[in-house]
Motif scaffolding. Structure first.
Motif, PDB file in Angstrom:
ATOM      1  N   ALA A 151      -1.254   8.285   0.693  1.00 16.48           N
ATOM      2  CA  ALA A 151      -2.056   7.117   0.319  1.00 16.48           C
ATOM      3  C   ALA A 151      -3.469   7.541  -0.068  1.00 16.48           C
ATOM      4  O   ALA A 151      -4.039   6.994  -1.021  1.00 16.48           O
ATOM      5  CB  ALA A 151      -2.083   6.112   1.467  1.00 16.48           C
ATOM      6  N   LEU A 154     -10.274   1.515  -1.400  1.00 15.43           N
ATOM      7  CA  LEU A 154      -8.889   1.630  -0.964  1.00 15.43           C
ATOM      8  C   LEU A 154      -8.798   2.700   0.108  1.00 15.43           C
ATOM      9  O   LEU A 154      -9.405   3.767  -0.019  1.00 15.43           O
ATOM     10  CB  LEU A 154      -7.988   2.022  -2.137  1.00 15.43           C
ATOM     11  CG  LEU A 154      -7.720   0.950  -3.171  1.00 15.43           C
ATOM     12  CD1 LEU A 154      -6.935   1.544  -4.340  1.00 15.43           C
ATOM     13  CD2 LEU A 154      -6.947  -0.201  -2.555  1.00 15.43           C
ATOM     14  N   GLU A 155      -8.023   2.410   1.135  1.00 17.03           N
ATOM     15  CA  GLU A 155      -7.790   3.417   2.166  1.00 17.03           C
ATOM     16  C   GLU A 155      -6.389   3.239   2.725  1.00 17.03           C
ATOM     17  O   GLU A 155      -5.782   2.171   2.595  1.00 17.03           O
ATOM     18  CB  GLU A 155      -8.850   3.355   3.253  1.00 17.03           C
ATOM     19  CG  GLU A 155      -8.851   2.113   4.083  1.00 17.03           C
ATOM     20  CD  GLU A 155      -9.885   2.170   5.194  1.00 17.03           C
ATOM     21  OE1 GLU A 155      -9.629   1.570   6.240  1.00 17.03           O
ATOM     22  OE2 GLU A 155     -10.936   2.793   5.013  1.00 17.03           O
ATOM     23  N   ALA A 211      -5.188   6.775  -3.572  1.00 21.91           N
ATOM     24  CA  ALA A 211      -6.474   6.075  -3.653  1.00 21.91           C
ATOM     25  C   ALA A 211      -7.429   6.828  -4.582  1.00 21.91           C
ATOM     26  O   ALA A 211      -8.199   6.210  -5.331  1.00 21.91           O
ATOM     27  CB  ALA A 211      -7.083   5.912  -2.266  1.00 21.91           C
ATOM     28  N   GLY A 221       1.316   2.832   1.564  1.00 19.41           N
ATOM     29  CA  GLY A 221       0.502   1.683   1.948  1.00 19.41           C
ATOM     30  C   GLY A 221      -0.996   1.906   1.832  1.00 19.41           C
ATOM     31  O   GLY A 221      -1.561   2.733   2.529  1.00 19.41           O
ATOM     32  N   LEU A 222      -1.598   1.170   0.944  1.00 12.17           N
ATOM     33  CA  LEU A 222      -3.052   1.172   0.790  1.00 12.17           C
ATOM     34  C   LEU A 222      -3.569  -0.223   1.071  1.00 12.17           C
ATOM     35  O   LEU A 222      -2.882  -1.214   0.820  1.00 12.17           O
ATOM     36  CB  LEU A 222      -3.434   1.560  -0.640  1.00 12.17           C
ATOM     37  CG  LEU A 222      -3.308   3.016  -1.008  1.00 12.17           C
ATOM     38  CD1 LEU A 222      -3.452   3.198  -2.513  1.00 12.17           C
ATOM     39  CD2 LEU A 222      -4.357   3.833  -0.287  1.00 12.17           C
ATOM     40  N   ARG A 223      -4.771  -0.295   1.582  1.00 14.32           N
ATOM     41  CA  ARG A 223      -5.409  -1.596   1.777  1.00 14.32           C
ATOM     42  C   ARG A 223      -6.830  -1.512   1.262  1.00 14.32           C
ATOM     43  O   ARG A 223      -7.432  -0.435   1.212  1.00 14.32           O
ATOM     44  CB  ARG A 223      -5.384  -2.009   3.241  1.00 14.32           C
ATOM     45  CG  ARG A 223      -6.234  -1.130   4.119  1.00 14.32           C
ATOM     46  CD  ARG A 223      -6.124  -1.547   5.575  1.00 14.32           C
ATOM     47  NE  ARG A 223      -6.860  -0.593   6.384  1.00 14.32           N
ATOM     48  CZ  ARG A 223      -7.772  -0.932   7.254  1.00 14.32           C
ATOM     49  NH1 ARG A 223      -8.044  -2.202   7.470  1.00 14.32           N
ATOM     50  NH2 ARG A 223      -8.407  -0.015   7.940  1.00 14.32           N
ATOM     51  N   LEU A 224      -7.349  -2.638   0.890  1.00 12.70           N
ATOM     52  CA  LEU A 224      -8.723  -2.721   0.428  1.00 12.70           C
ATOM     53  C   LEU A 224      -9.599  -2.969   1.647  1.00 12.70           C
ATOM     54  O   LEU A 224      -9.375  -3.918   2.407  1.00 12.70           O
ATOM     55  CB  LEU A 224      -8.860  -3.855  -0.591  1.00 12.70           C
ATOM     56  CG  LEU A 224     -10.125  -3.899  -1.405  1.00 12.70           C
ATOM     57  CD1 LEU A 224     -10.317  -2.597  -2.177  1.00 12.70           C
ATOM     58  CD2 LEU A 224     -10.072  -5.065  -2.374  1.00 12.70           C
ATOM     59  N   ARG A 225     -10.577  -2.092   1.865  1.00 14.96           N
ATOM     60  CA  ARG A 225     -11.450  -2.206   3.038  1.00 14.96           C
ATOM     61  C   ARG A 225     -12.833  -2.680   2.593  1.00 14.96           C
ATOM     62  O   ARG A 225     -13.429  -2.101   1.692  1.00 14.96           O
ATOM     63  CB  ARG A 225     -11.557  -0.876   3.750  1.00 14.96           C
ATOM     64  CG  ARG A 225     -12.428  -0.986   4.964  1.00 14.96           C
ATOM     65  CD  ARG A 225     -12.549   0.309   5.678  1.00 14.96           C
ATOM     66  NE  ARG A 225     -13.579   0.149   6.678  1.00 14.96           N
ATOM     67  CZ  ARG A 225     -13.511   0.631   7.874  1.00 14.96           C
ATOM     68  NH1 ARG A 225     -12.475   1.345   8.221  1.00 14.96           N
ATOM     69  NH2 ARG A 225     -14.483   0.451   8.728  1.00 14.96           N
ATOM     70  N   ARG A 279       4.702   2.596  -2.278  1.00 12.65           N
ATOM     71  CA  ARG A 279       4.880   1.381  -1.459  1.00 12.65           C
ATOM     72  C   ARG A 279       4.904   1.741   0.019  1.00 12.65           C
ATOM     73  O   ARG A 279       4.292   1.073   0.838  1.00 12.65           O
ATOM     74  CB  ARG A 279       6.172   0.660  -1.842  1.00 12.65           C
ATOM     75  CG  ARG A 279       6.044  -0.236  -3.046  1.00 12.65           C
ATOM     76  CD  ARG A 279       7.252  -1.139  -3.219  1.00 12.65           C
ATOM     77  NE  ARG A 279       8.505  -0.410  -3.317  1.00 12.65           N
ATOM     78  CZ  ARG A 279       9.002   0.103  -4.433  1.00 12.65           C
ATOM     79  NH1 ARG A 279       8.333  -0.017  -5.563  1.00 12.65           N
ATOM     80  NH2 ARG A 279      10.148   0.741  -4.436  1.00 12.65           N
ATOM     81  N   GLN A 330      -3.196   2.573   5.096  1.00 13.07           N
ATOM     82  CA  GLN A 330      -2.929   1.664   6.203  1.00 13.07           C
ATOM     83  C   GLN A 330      -2.495   2.423   7.443  1.00 13.07           C
ATOM     84  O   GLN A 330      -2.635   1.928   8.544  1.00 13.07           O
ATOM     85  CB  GLN A 330      -1.838   0.668   5.819  1.00 13.07           C
ATOM     86  CG  GLN A 330      -2.308  -0.333   4.807  1.00 13.07           C
ATOM     87  CD  GLN A 330      -1.213  -1.303   4.411  1.00 13.07           C
ATOM     88  OE1 GLN A 330      -0.048  -0.943   4.338  1.00 13.07           O
ATOM     89  NE2 GLN A 330      -1.589  -2.526   4.135  1.00 13.07           N
TER      90      GLN A 330
END
Length: 189
Positions: free
Chosen positions: A125, A113-114, A129, A100-104, A97, A116
């Protein structure tokens, strides 16, 4: 096995091998650990292009990295049919948590996923990923932890039916089979 060692036939394909190496950055049998302090963690991550060499790494970063390493080992034990340690999984979840990963979507044919952020959290992260991508491509369930205590070495199961159990049959497998034989012999006596 020593940190960094893995039989070629037990080595995961890239980039999953990076996760395998991270889990195997400690040899639980002899206590040899590549992540002894914040500086060695920074060096380990920077040498593998997971973060910049000049970034600050503190004691909390080291604790989170070890939580991720041991949480991943617990999941790899589950991949080998063992019950994972719930506390290690909770710490892995907490570290994930925070990482932090975000979908790019921008500039990519396929979303990915990469991280944040940067630093150790960004490096962790990136590793997570890789785990997510390996689940998607069917490689994750082949990465397992040896069930022999105190080995628990991460290995990649290349058997056709995914039934590989030991990091090295000639070592851990033979030790465990001999132990089981002695226990059966004792029980029948």
């Amino acid at each position: 096995m020593a940190p960094g060692d893995s039989a070629p036939e037990k080595t995961a394909p890239q980039p999953l091998y990076l996760v395998q190496r991270f889990v195997n950055s400690i040899d639980l049998e002899n206590g040899e650990d590549e992540l002894l302090d914040p500086a060695t963690l920074r060096d380990w991550l920077a040498e593998r292009d997971l973060m910049e060499a000049g970034e600050h790494v503190g004691a909390g970063d080291l604790r989170r990295a070890v939580d991720v390493r041991e949480g991943l080992r617990a999941v790899l034990m589950a991949n080998n049919g063992m019950t994972p340690d719930a506390e290690k999984l909770e710490r892995l979840e907490a570290a994930a948590r925070r990482a932090g990963l975000r979908l790019r979507f921008a500039g990519e044919v396929d979303p990915r996923l990469e991280p944040q952020g940067g630093g150790v959290d960004g490096a962790l992260a990136r590793l997570l990923a890789i785990v997510a991508a390996s689940v998607e491509n069917g490689q994750w369930e082949r990465l397992k932890a040896c069930p022999r205590d105190p080995c628990f070495w991460a290995f990649y199961d290349r058997s056709k039916n995914r039934s590989g159990r030991w990091c090295r049959m000639e070592e851990c497998g033979n030790i465990e089979k001999a132990r089981a034989f002695r226990e059966r012999k004792r029980a029948s006596a």
